[in-house]
Design a protein around this motif. Structure first.
Motif, PDB file in Angstrom:
ATOM      1  N   SER A   1       0.832  -1.204   0.000  1.00 52.45           N
ATOM      2  CA  SER A   1       0.000   0.000   0.000  1.00 52.45           C
ATOM      3  C   SER A   1       0.863   1.249   0.000  1.00 52.45           C
ATOM      4  N   ALA A   2       0.360   2.295  -0.627  1.00 53.29           N
ATOM      5  CA  ALA A   2       0.929   3.626  -0.403  1.00 53.29           C
ATOM      6  C   ALA A   2       0.645   4.011   1.048  1.00 53.29           C
ATOM      7  N   VAL A   3       1.470   4.892   1.589  1.00 55.86           N
ATOM      8  CA  VAL A   3       1.297   5.370   2.957  1.00 55.86           C
ATOM      9  C   VAL A   3       1.025   6.867   2.893  1.00 55.86           C
ATOM     10  N   PHE A   4      -0.065   7.282   3.563  1.00 53.43           N
ATOM     11  CA  PHE A   4      -0.520   8.666   3.449  1.00 53.43           C
ATOM     12  C   PHE A   4      -0.351   9.470   4.731  1.00 53.43           C
ATOM     13  N   GLY A   5      -0.029   8.798   5.846  1.00 48.26           N
ATOM     14  CA  GLY A   5       0.149   9.531   7.097  1.00 48.26           C
ATOM     15  C   GLY A   5       0.665   8.647   8.210  1.00 48.26           C
ATOM     16  N   TYR A   6       1.170   9.299   9.262  1.00 49.15           N
ATOM     17  CA  TYR A   6       1.662   8.598  10.450  1.00 49.15           C
ATOM     18  C   TYR A   6       1.336   9.455  11.666  1.00 49.15           C
ATOM     19  N   TYR A   7       0.690   8.826  12.670  1.00 51.32           N
ATOM     20  CA  TYR A   7       0.289   9.571  13.866  1.00 51.32           C
ATOM     21  C   TYR A   7       0.494   8.738  15.122  1.00 51.32           C
ATOM     22  N   ARG A   8       0.578   9.451  16.259  1.00 48.89           N
ATOM     23  CA  ARG A   8       0.631   8.823  17.578  1.00 48.89           C
ATOM     24  C   ARG A   8      -0.355   9.554  18.470  1.00 48.89           C
ATOM     25  N   ASP A   9      -1.301   8.828  19.028  1.00 44.45           N
ATOM     26  CA  ASP A   9      -2.295   9.435  19.912  1.00 44.45           C
ATOM     27  C   ASP A   9      -1.824   9.275  21.350  1.00 44.45           C
ATOM     28  N   ILE A  10      -1.273  10.351  21.924  1.00 45.00           N
ATOM     29  CA  ILE A  10      -0.744  10.334  23.287  1.00 45.00           C
ATOM     30  C   ILE A  10      -1.671  11.167  24.166  1.00 45.00           C
TER      31      ILE A  10
ATOM     32  N   ASP B   1       4.263   9.248  33.057  1.00 43.19           N
ATOM     33  CA  ASP B   1       5.404   9.043  32.165  1.00 43.19           C
ATOM     34  C   ASP B   1       5.436   7.636  31.583  1.00 43.19           C
ATOM     35  N   TYR B   2       5.157   6.631  32.437  1.00 48.28           N
ATOM     36  CA  TYR B   2       5.203   5.255  31.940  1.00 48.28           C
ATOM     37  C   TYR B   2       4.073   4.996  30.956  1.00 48.28           C
ATOM     38  N   GLU B   3       2.885   5.518  31.247  1.00 47.87           N
ATOM     39  CA  GLU B   3       1.764   5.351  30.326  1.00 47.87           C
ATOM     40  C   GLU B   3       2.033   6.072  29.006  1.00 47.87           C
ATOM     41  N   LYS B   4       2.684   7.216  29.091  1.00 50.08           N
ATOM     42  CA  LYS B   4       3.075   7.904  27.861  1.00 50.08           C
ATOM     43  C   LYS B   4       4.009   7.037  27.023  1.00 50.08           C
ATOM     44  N   TYR B   5       4.961   6.415  27.714  1.00 46.38           N
ATOM     45  CA  TYR B   5       5.914   5.533  27.035  1.00 46.38           C
ATOM     46  C   TYR B   5       5.188   4.399  26.309  1.00 46.38           C
ATOM     47  N   LEU B   6       4.223   3.778  27.000  1.00 48.26           N
ATOM     48  CA  LEU B   6       3.467   2.688  26.384  1.00 48.26           C
ATOM     49  C   LEU B   6       2.645   3.188  25.203  1.00 48.26           C
ATOM     50  N   GLN B   7       2.032   4.365  25.355  1.00 48.23           N
ATOM     51  CA  GLN B   7       1.215   4.899  24.267  1.00 48.23           C
ATOM     52  C   GLN B   7       2.064   5.268  23.052  1.00 48.23           C
ATOM     53  N   LYS B   8       3.290   5.715  23.283  1.00 47.24           N
ATOM     54  CA  LYS B   8       4.163   6.029  22.153  1.00 47.24           C
ATOM     55  C   LYS B   8       4.456   4.783  21.327  1.00 47.24           C
ATOM     56  N   ILE B   9       4.475   3.620  22.007  1.00 44.46           N
ATOM     57  CA  ILE B   9       4.702   2.364  21.297  1.00 44.46           C
ATOM     58  C   ILE B   9       3.424   1.868  20.638  1.00 44.46           C
ATOM     59  N   TYR B  10       2.361   1.749  21.428  1.00 42.93           N
ATOM     60  CA  TYR B  10       1.172   1.039  20.951  1.00 42.93           C
ATOM     61  C   TYR B  10       0.117   1.942  20.321  1.00 42.93           C
ATOM     62  N   ASN B  11       0.199   3.248  20.504  1.00 46.18           N
ATOM     63  CA  ASN B  11      -0.805   4.145  19.938  1.00 46.18           C
ATOM     64  C   ASN B  11      -0.317   4.843  18.681  1.00 46.18           C
ATOM     65  N   GLN B  12       0.690   4.263  18.018  1.00 44.07           N
ATOM     66  CA  GLN B  12       1.145   4.829  16.753  1.00 44.07           C
ATOM     67  C   GLN B  12       0.540   4.043  15.597  1.00 44.07           C
ATOM     68  N   TYR B  13       0.178   4.754  14.559  1.00 44.32           N
ATOM     69  CA  TYR B  13      -0.484   4.101  13.433  1.00 44.32           C
ATOM     70  C   TYR B  13      -0.187   4.846  12.138  1.00 44.32           C
ATOM     71  N   TRP B  14      -0.437   4.152  11.038  1.00 42.90           N
ATOM     72  CA  TRP B  14      -0.201   4.673   9.700  1.00 42.90           C
ATOM     73  C   TRP B  14      -1.519   4.729   8.935  1.00 42.90           C
TER      74      TRP B  14
ATOM     75  N   ASP C   1       8.771  17.538  13.933  1.00 40.40           N
ATOM     76  CA  ASP C   1      10.116  17.049  14.221  1.00 40.40           C
ATOM     77  C   ASP C   1      10.121  15.588  14.659  1.00 40.40           C
ATOM     78  N   ASP C   2       8.973  15.064  15.102  1.00 38.21           N
ATOM     79  CA  ASP C   2       8.867  13.664  15.513  1.00 38.21           C
ATOM     80  C   ASP C   2       8.467  12.755  14.356  1.00 38.21           C
ATOM     81  N   GLY C   3       8.360  13.322  13.143  1.00 38.78           N
ATOM     82  CA  GLY C   3       7.974  12.527  11.987  1.00 38.78           C
ATOM     83  C   GLY C   3       6.486  12.300  11.860  1.00 38.78           C
ATOM     84  N   VAL C   4       5.695  12.971  12.708  1.00 40.51           N
ATOM     85  CA  VAL C   4       4.243  12.819  12.680  1.00 40.51           C
ATOM     86  C   VAL C   4       3.659  13.776  11.646  1.00 40.51           C
ATOM     87  N   GLY C   5       2.761  13.248  10.798  1.00 38.14           N
ATOM     88  CA  GLY C   5       2.141  14.083   9.797  1.00 38.14           C
ATOM     89  C   GLY C   5       1.566  13.261   8.661  1.00 38.14           C
TER      90      GLY C   5
END
Length: 241
Positions: free
Chosen positions: A15-24, A29-42, A83-87
């Motif tokens: 597939s073409a990729v049209f975007g990348y996001y992380r819902d934080i 701090d620990y929950e943020k860390y987990l969300q940065k891993i598991y709440n990222q999507y394309w 700067d985090d590559g989100v967009g």
């Protein structure tokens, strides 16, 4: 940007990729860390290429980290991102995507722009490292060969060296080296040393391609202490798990 979208059990589509996001949303701090891993999507096509969907980077609701998408073409020239590559690509926005992604009927004018952006792309399974963008594409797809090991090594009758790597996240990788071949894999001999790679470097210099089992390397730093390869040609194929 294009990706292999892993559906599990060896099934996948391109597939073409049209975007990348992380819902934080967490404040801890620990929950943020987990969300940065598991709440990222394309943002990618669905398997039928009829509508856009969110596709999680990693499998949800599991203690294991299972990669679900392999970026095979890293070009983001038409993206707006922070700067985090989100967009996303320049004709979309998060607000626009959130307004229709969960709907079966999506705006046809947006889907048509996505089709036009994707038009003409042909995925070739075997790629050759010829320029810097080829190196970047393999680094994205392989995760820099982090956790990889050489599962098979064979010198073919025509002098080509064949390697098969496993341990890479979400895939195995076949690699072929040919032309004025030079290599040393003794430092990764599993009978004597740790066979798993932490990272890798690929270098193009003076008509040769160099591949070595450490990060941020130069040609001058490569010695017999490293697992390394030097050849005129380097080709590879990504095999999704």
């Amino acid at each position: 940007m294009h990706a292999i979208v892993r559906q599990g059990n060896g099934k996948y589509y391109i597939s073409a990729v049209f975007g990348y996001y992380r819902d934080i949303t967490a404040t801890d701090d620990y929950e943020k860390y987990l969300q940065k891993i598991y709440n990222q999507y394309w943002i990618v096509w669905d398997a039928e290429m009829k509508r856009l969907i969110r596709w999680n980077t990693f499998t949800q609701n599991t203690k294991e980290i299972i990669l679900q998408i392999l970026i095979i073409d890293s070009n983001q020239d038409n993206w707006n991102k922070n700067d985090d590559g989100v967009g996303c690509v320049d004709f979309l926005s998060k607000e626009m995507l959130d307004s229709f992604l969960d709907k079966n009927d999506q705006p046809e004018e947006i889907l048509e722009k996505c089709r036009q952006m994707d038009a003409g792309y042909i995925y070739e399974e075997v790629q050759e490292i010829k320029e810097q963008k080829d190196i970047e594409n393999l680094e994205w797809a392989s995760g820099g060969f982090h956790d990889a090991r050489i599962a098979k090594e064979e010198l073919l009758q025509d002098g080509t060296l064949y390697l098969r790597f496993d341990g890479t996240w979400g895939c195995e990788i076949e690699v072929w080296f040919s032309g004025d071949l030079e290599y040393d894999t003794s430092s990764r001999n599993p009978d004597d040393y740790d066979p798993y790679w932490y990272g890798s470097t690929i270098i193009l210099k003076d008509g040769f391609v160099y591949f070595v089992d450490d990060t941020d390397m130069s040609v001058e730093q490569i010695t017999e202490e490293y697992c390394y390869f030097k050849a005129r040609h380097m080709k590879y194929r990504i095999i999704p798990d």
